[in-house]
Design a protein around this motif. Structure first.
Motif, mmCIF file in Angstrom:
data_model
loop_
_atom_site.group_PDB
_atom_site.id
_atom_site.type_symbol
_atom_site.label_atom_id
_atom_site.label_comp_id
_atom_site.label_asym_id
_atom_site.label_seq_id
_atom_site.Cartn_x
_atom_site.Cartn_y
_atom_site.Cartn_z
ATOM 1 N N VAL A 7 0.845 -1.186 0.000
ATOM 2 C CA VAL A 7 0.000 0.000 0.000
ATOM 3 C C VAL A 7 0.881 1.236 0.000
ATOM 4 C CG1 VAL A 7 -1.774 1.227 1.281
ATOM 5 C CG2 VAL A 7 -1.759 -1.254 1.271
ATOM 6 N N SER A 8 0.540 2.208 -0.811
ATOM 7 C CA SER A 8 1.351 3.418 -0.876
ATOM 8 C C SER A 8 0.772 4.563 -0.048
ATOM 9 C CB SER A 8 1.510 3.864 -2.335
ATOM 10 O OG SER A 8 0.240 4.163 -2.875
ATOM 11 N N ASP A 9 -0.410 4.383 0.532
ATOM 12 C CA ASP A 9 -1.029 5.427 1.341
ATOM 13 C C ASP A 9 -0.339 5.490 2.703
ATOM 14 O OD1 ASP A 9 -2.684 7.341 2.400
ATOM 15 O OD2 ASP A 9 -4.343 5.962 2.785
ATOM 16 N N GLU A 10 0.321 6.614 2.987
ATOM 17 C CA GLU A 10 1.106 6.753 4.204
ATOM 18 C C GLU A 10 0.241 6.678 5.460
ATOM 19 O OE1 GLU A 10 4.270 9.952 5.953
ATOM 20 O OE2 GLU A 10 4.098 9.732 3.786
ATOM 21 N N ASN A 11 -0.967 7.218 5.405
ATOM 22 C CA ASN A 11 -1.868 7.138 6.563
ATOM 23 C C ASN A 11 -2.177 5.689 6.916
ATOM 24 O OD1 ASN A 11 -2.270 9.861 7.197
ATOM 25 N ND2 ASN A 11 -3.779 10.066 5.566
ATOM 26 N N LEU A 12 -2.504 4.881 5.929
ATOM 27 C CA LEU A 12 -2.863 3.489 6.171
ATOM 28 C C LEU A 12 -1.682 2.699 6.718
ATOM 29 C CD1 LEU A 12 -5.030 1.321 5.998
ATOM 30 C CD2 LEU A 12 -4.289 0.879 3.667
ATOM 31 N N ILE A 13 -0.500 2.978 6.208
ATOM 32 C CA ILE A 13 0.690 2.261 6.668
ATOM 33 C C ILE A 13 0.933 2.523 8.145
ATOM 34 C CG2 ILE A 13 3.200 2.128 6.463
ATOM 35 C CD1 ILE A 13 2.805 2.689 3.449
ATOM 36 N N PHE A 14 0.959 3.794 8.552
ATOM 37 C CA PHE A 14 1.267 4.092 9.941
ATOM 38 C C PHE A 14 0.109 3.770 10.878
ATOM 39 C CE2 PHE A 14 4.931 6.310 8.237
ATOM 40 C CZ PHE A 14 5.891 5.918 9.154
ATOM 41 N N ILE A 15 -1.108 3.778 10.390
ATOM 42 C CA ILE A 15 -2.235 3.364 11.227
ATOM 43 C C ILE A 15 -2.135 1.872 11.522
ATOM 44 C CG2 ILE A 15 -4.739 3.013 11.215
ATOM 45 C CD1 ILE A 15 -4.946 5.792 9.877
ATOM 46 N N THR A 16 -1.769 1.060 10.538
ATOM 47 C CA THR A 16 -1.600 -0.370 10.799
ATOM 48 C C THR A 16 -0.420 -0.620 11.730
ATOM 49 O OG1 THR A 16 -0.313 -0.645 8.774
ATOM 50 C CG2 THR A 16 -2.664 -1.106 8.647
ATOM 51 N N PHE A 17 0.656 0.162 11.583
ATOM 52 C CA PHE A 17 1.790 0.051 12.510
ATOM 53 C C PHE A 17 1.339 0.385 13.924
ATOM 54 C CE2 PHE A 17 5.288 1.115 9.164
ATOM 55 C CZ PHE A 17 5.038 -0.082 8.538
ATOM 56 N N THR A 18 0.504 1.407 14.060
ATOM 57 C CA THR A 18 0.032 1.830 15.376
ATOM 58 C C THR A 18 -0.863 0.766 16.002
ATOM 59 O OG1 THR A 18 0.157 4.143 14.695
ATOM 60 C CG2 THR A 18 -1.184 3.648 16.620
ATOM 61 N N ILE A 19 -1.762 0.194 15.218
ATOM 62 C CA ILE A 19 -2.641 -0.858 15.737
ATOM 63 C C ILE A 19 -1.816 -2.060 16.194
ATOM 64 C CG2 ILE A 19 -4.442 -2.521 15.104
ATOM 65 C CD1 ILE A 19 -5.588 -0.287 13.276
ATOM 66 N N SER A 64 5.421 4.846 15.933
ATOM 67 C CA SER A 64 4.384 4.695 14.913
ATOM 68 C C SER A 64 3.318 5.781 15.022
ATOM 69 C CB SER A 64 3.744 3.305 14.999
ATOM 70 O OG SER A 64 3.106 3.114 16.233
ATOM 71 N N LEU A 65 3.019 6.243 16.233
ATOM 72 C CA LEU A 65 2.073 7.350 16.377
ATOM 73 C C LEU A 65 2.601 8.624 15.734
ATOM 74 C CD1 LEU A 65 0.740 7.005 20.023
ATOM 75 C CD2 LEU A 65 -0.589 6.865 17.928
ATOM 76 N N ASN A 66 3.890 8.862 15.877
ATOM 77 C CA ASN A 66 4.475 10.070 15.313
ATOM 78 C C ASN A 66 4.683 9.987 13.812
ATOM 79 O OD1 ASN A 66 4.782 11.803 17.605
ATOM 80 N ND2 ASN A 66 6.217 10.290 18.357
ATOM 81 N N GLY A 67 4.482 8.821 13.223
ATOM 82 C CA GLY A 67 4.598 8.690 11.780
ATOM 83 C C GLY A 67 3.315 8.998 11.040
ATOM 84 N N ILE A 68 2.197 9.070 11.762
ATOM 85 C CA ILE A 68 0.921 9.377 11.116
ATOM 86 C C ILE A 68 0.957 10.826 10.645
ATOM 87 C CG2 ILE A 68 -1.577 9.578 11.464
ATOM 88 C CD1 ILE A 68 -1.330 7.317 13.524
ATOM 89 N N PRO A 69 0.713 11.083 9.368
ATOM 90 C CA PRO A 69 0.872 12.438 8.817
ATOM 91 C C PRO A 69 0.073 13.521 9.544
ATOM 92 C CG PRO A 69 0.673 10.872 7.049
ATOM 93 C CD PRO A 69 0.413 10.125 8.325
#
Length: 121
Positions: A7-19, A64-69
């Protein structure tokens, strides 16, 4: 399986990392509780392993929280490079060190024939 490779969507990537980090933190806190981690017992190897896992998980959660745009925009208005290093990269590096120490300690427990990793009271 890493969703960040598909997935190239940065929001989705870091949200999954956060979860994932939230679940790792919950699991590590259960491990600390199981090993009576809130009683100071530094002579027990399982105590050290469970705390290393918890600290590593918390640091991964912070990174991971700080990576969310949207959080980036709130925290790093002027100096994005320094914010990226100290709020995202550094927690991942230090958390990885805690996980390394935990893994090496688990191997040490295995060498001492204390099977069950850190789940020994």
């Amino acid at each position: 399986f890493n969703i960040g490779t598909l997935v190239s969507d940065e929001n989705l990537i870091f949200i999954t990392f956060t979860i994932g980090s939230i679940f790792f933190t919950i699991g590590a806190s259960c491990e600390v509780h199981h090993n009576y981690g809130f009683h100071f017992r530094p002579s027990r190897l399982g105590w050290w392993i469970s705390w290393d896992d918890l600290l590593g998980s918390i640091l991964f959660l912070v990174g991971s929280l700080n990576g969310i745009p949207t959080i980036k925009e709130l925290l790093w208005e002027d100096n994005e490079r320094m914010g990226s290093i100290f709020l995202t990269s550094l927690p991942f590096i230090i958390g990885s060190f805690f996980f390394l120490v935990s893994s090496l300690s688990g191997l040490w427990m295995w060498k001492l024939e204390q099977y069950g990793n850190s789940y020994l009271p």
